[in-house]
Scaffold this active site. Structure first.
Site, PDB file in Angstrom:
ATOM      1  N   CYS A  31       0.851  -1.210   0.000  1.00 46.40           N
ATOM      2  CA  CYS A  31       0.000   0.000   0.000  1.00 46.40           C
ATOM      3  C   CYS A  31       0.876   1.246   0.000  1.00 46.40           C
ATOM      4  CB  CYS A  31      -0.959  -0.022   1.191  1.00 46.40           C
ATOM      5  SG  CYS A  31      -1.919  -1.524   1.354  1.00 46.40           S
ATOM      6  N   ASP A  51      -9.122  -3.056  -7.465  1.00 47.51           N
ATOM      7  CA  ASP A  51      -8.669  -2.031  -6.517  1.00 47.51           C
ATOM      8  C   ASP A  51      -9.317  -0.696  -6.874  1.00 47.51           C
ATOM      9  OD1 ASP A  51      -7.286  -0.174  -4.938  1.00 47.51           O
ATOM     10  OD2 ASP A  51      -5.397  -1.268  -5.118  1.00 47.51           O
ATOM     11  N   HIS A  68      -7.801  -4.187  -3.434  1.00 49.86           N
ATOM     12  CA  HIS A  68      -6.659  -3.615  -2.747  1.00 49.86           C
ATOM     13  C   HIS A  68      -6.335  -4.476  -1.522  1.00 49.86           C
ATOM     14  CE1 HIS A  68      -3.980  -0.249  -1.868  1.00 49.86           C
ATOM     15  NE2 HIS A  68      -4.331  -0.352  -0.596  1.00 49.86           N
TER      16      HIS A  68
END
Length: 291
Positions: free
Chosen positions: A168, A225, A260
């Site tokens: 991330c 995502d 994600h």
């Protein structure tokens, strides 16, 4: 569950002032903002055969706490920098270090938010972003990562066989570090943001640094995502093809059905097949590039 946007800042390294480190110990457990943890899927790796735990890394303005895991008694283990999500160095990141150490690596995860605050203790993602992550300069982060490499080498690891991986927020930092350190051999970025609006504190995104990459990067991204649209991934792929040698040697793998944070085994976003495939691709990428 919210995704983890990568909001970062950048200031010249020479502008750092000596300041108090707000985080001096990592504690235990998972970050407050991701509770409750999906205990049935969270992976737990033991420390048998490892030298694992908190360390203090000398940096330009003091000492930074980090988590280090390395094979016990092994000299010259290759070094892997592990860069956290916006939640800092909590149990998931520590476990990633232990997994790597079991495979022969010296893995070190610095608490890169240590001067700004402790995201592990903050339950609100907007508060983490506004009060901690957005106030952490990228140049400071890159310098801290350099300090970790120097520290690991001083402890007997092989700093010349150096890789980085991040998740991330750490995925974006992985791309930035690959454009920063000419000693780096390989990077693996898990769903790090690639493009975005620039500002005084965030003048560069990975797509802006394609021509400066020092080492090839493997990008692992989710097709579902919502925080990193596929068109930005495709733009990065196109830019890499037109970049320097390290850029052209880089590769982005998109998992069509993954969201994600699909590697985060303690969260509902976890996707076991994609996470395991990405992990094997990461290890192969390290080996292919001499780490």
């Amino acid at each position: 569950m919210q995704t983890d946007p990568e909001f970062d800042s950048l200031v010249p390294a020479q502008s750092f002032d000596r300041r108090r480190f707000l985080v001096t110990s990592l504690g235990a457990g998972f970050a407050a903002a991701v509770q409750p943890v999906m205990a049935q899927t969270a992976i737990s790796t033991d420390v048998a055969g490892l030298l694992a735990g908190e360390v203090k890394v000398p940096v330009g303005d003091g000492e930074m706490v980090a988590y280090r895991a390395t094979p016990a008694g092994k000299a010259k283990a290759p070094v892997v920098l592990v860069v956290s999500e916006i939640f800092g160095v909590h149990e998931y990141i520590k476990d990633v270090c232990r997994r790597l150490a079991k495979l022969g690596y010296c893995a070190i995860a610095p608490e890169l938010f240590a001067r700004q605050g402790d995201p592990r203790l903050t339950s609100s993602i907007p508060d983490i972003l506004a009060n901690i992550v957005n106030k952490t300069p990228d140049a400071q982060v890159l310098a801290d990562l350099d300090a970790c490499v120097a520290w690991a080498a001083g402890q007997g690891a092989d700093g010349k066989r150096l890789a980085i991986t991040g998740f991330c927020w750490g995925g974006r930092i992985t791309w930035l570090y690959a454009a920063h350190n000419p000693q780096l051999k390989a990077g693996v970025a898990w769903y790090g943001r690639l493009v975005g609006a620039t500002s005084e504190f965030m003048p560069k995104y990975p797509i802006d640094l394609v021509g400066q990459l020092q080492a090839p990067v493997l990008g692992l991204y989710g097709g579902l995502d919502t925080g990193i649209p596929l068109e930005t991934v495709e733009a990065m792929e196109a830019a890499l093809k037109q970049g320097n040698a390290a850029a052209r040697a880089s590769h982005i793998e998109v998992y069509d059905n993954a969201p994600h944070a699909f590697h985060a085994d303690y969260r509902p976003s976890y996707r076991k097949p994609e996470a395991e495939d990405g992990w094997q691709r990461m290890l192969a990428w390290f080996a292919r590039n001499g780490v």
